[in-house]
Design an enzyme around this catalytic site. Structure first.
Site, PDB file in Angstrom:
ATOM      1  N   ARG A  40       0.919  -1.097  -0.073  1.00  0.00           N
ATOM      2  CA  ARG A  40       0.084   0.064   0.050  1.00  0.00           C
ATOM      3  C   ARG A  40       0.833   1.199   0.000  1.00  0.00           C
ATOM      4  NH1 ARG A  40      -2.260  -3.350   3.502  1.00  0.00           N
ATOM      5  NH2 ARG A  40      -4.566  -4.071   2.992  1.00  0.00           N
ATOM      6  N   LYS A  63      -1.926  -0.603   8.174  1.00  0.00           N
ATOM      7  CA  LYS A  63      -3.223  -0.939   8.031  1.00  0.00           C
ATOM      8  C   LYS A  63      -3.821  -2.149   8.878  1.00  0.00           C
ATOM      9  CE  LYS A  63      -7.507  -1.232   5.239  1.00  0.00           C
ATOM     10  NZ  LYS A  63      -8.069  -1.236   3.947  1.00  0.00           N
ATOM     11  N   HIS A 134      -3.360   3.738  -5.501  1.00  0.00           N
ATOM     12  CA  HIS A 134      -3.511   2.466  -5.253  1.00  0.00           C
ATOM     13  C   HIS A 134      -3.547   1.700  -6.763  1.00  0.00           C
ATOM     14  CE1 HIS A 134      -4.924   0.092  -2.021  1.00  0.00           C
ATOM     15  NE2 HIS A 134      -5.838  -0.676  -2.742  1.00  0.00           N
ATOM     16  N   ARG A 137      -0.497  -0.846  -6.461  1.00  0.00           N
ATOM     17  CA  ARG A 137      -0.604  -2.064  -5.840  1.00  0.00           C
ATOM     18  C   ARG A 137      -1.571  -2.985  -6.752  1.00  0.00           C
ATOM     19  NH1 ARG A 137      -1.214  -4.418  -0.351  1.00  0.00           N
ATOM     20  NH2 ARG A 137      -3.251  -5.282   0.121  1.00  0.00           N
ATOM     21  N   HIS A 161      -8.402 -11.765   1.107  1.00  0.00           N
ATOM     22  CA  HIS A 161      -9.872 -12.211   0.353  1.00  0.00           C
ATOM     23  C   HIS A 161     -10.238 -13.519   0.467  1.00  0.00           C
ATOM     24  CE1 HIS A 161      -8.913  -8.457  -2.565  1.00  0.00           C
ATOM     25  NE2 HIS A 161      -9.393  -7.994  -1.515  1.00  0.00           N
ATOM     26  N   TYR A 170     -11.114  -6.728  -7.635  1.00  0.00           N
ATOM     27  CA  TYR A 170      -9.976  -5.902  -7.189  1.00  0.00           C
ATOM     28  C   TYR A 170      -9.113  -5.487  -8.280  1.00  0.00           C
ATOM     29  CZ  TYR A 170      -6.445  -3.783  -4.033  1.00  0.00           C
ATOM     30  OH  TYR A 170      -5.641  -2.922  -3.497  1.00  0.00           O
TER      31      TYR A 170
END
Length: 186
Positions: A40, A63, A134, A137, A161, A170
């Protein structure tokens, strides 16, 4: 909040690497570390020089507090060593050149807004849409999946996930698959 996309075209990735390389080694390494690590942006921006001295970088993600270790891609090793040669071990790898307005602090990492502007300027140059911090990533994940779809389980684990559809969505593959299916209609 808009959904950002990965950079799908390898030619564009190579072009962006060249674009950054010729403008700013810091920004080039930021881009490359993002597309080669899957970190991230908040974790990328906190990297310090001392973390880059071995073959791997170890850190605890901000995170979710998961310990991560990833290899430094050999294609950037020499540039990374040259870039950090005159830096102190505790310096931030992606340091801001400015003095912070309120705190008057120096030697702080660039902030997320600056990272976004760096990527946004390059995206504009390459006529890319829906690119944000993002996207680095997601580009990493997209490339891993496209290189070998069996990497899906690895990606699911990396992202936490539980459903393959969540991971495919994603990294932007569900839209790609839908577009392809529609275009193949007769």
């Amino acid at each position: 909040m808009r959904k950002v996309q990965p950079i799908r075209d390898e030619r564009v990735i190579e072009g962006m690497k060249d674009y950054f390389y010729n403008r700013s080694m810091r920004n080039y390494l930021f881009f490359c570390m993002g597309i080669y690590s899957g970190l991230r942006v908040s974790d990328l921006l906190k990297l310090q020089v001392m973390q880059t001295k071995g073959t791997h970088i170890s850190l605890v993600e901000q995170k979710n507090k998961h310990a991560k270790m990833f290899i430094i891609h050999p294609s950037i090793r020499s540039d990374l060593d040259d870039f950090t040669a005159d830096m102190h071990q505790k310096d931030y790898l992606f340091a801001s050149r400015q003095i912070k307005t309120i705190s008057r602090m120096r030697n702080r990492p660039i902030d997320r807004t600056t990272a976004y502007r760096i990527l946004s300027d390059a995206a504009h140059e390459f006529k890319l849409k829906d690119i944000g911090v993002h996207s680095l990533r997601k580009t990493w994940a997209y490339r891993l999946y496209m290189d070998n779809p069996e990497n899906l389980a690895l990606l699911m684990d990396m992202f936490g996930h539980s459903d393959p559809r969540e991971t495919l969505d994603y990294i932007g593959l569900t839209q790609d698959m839908m577009d392809k299916a529609i275009l193949n209609l007769r």
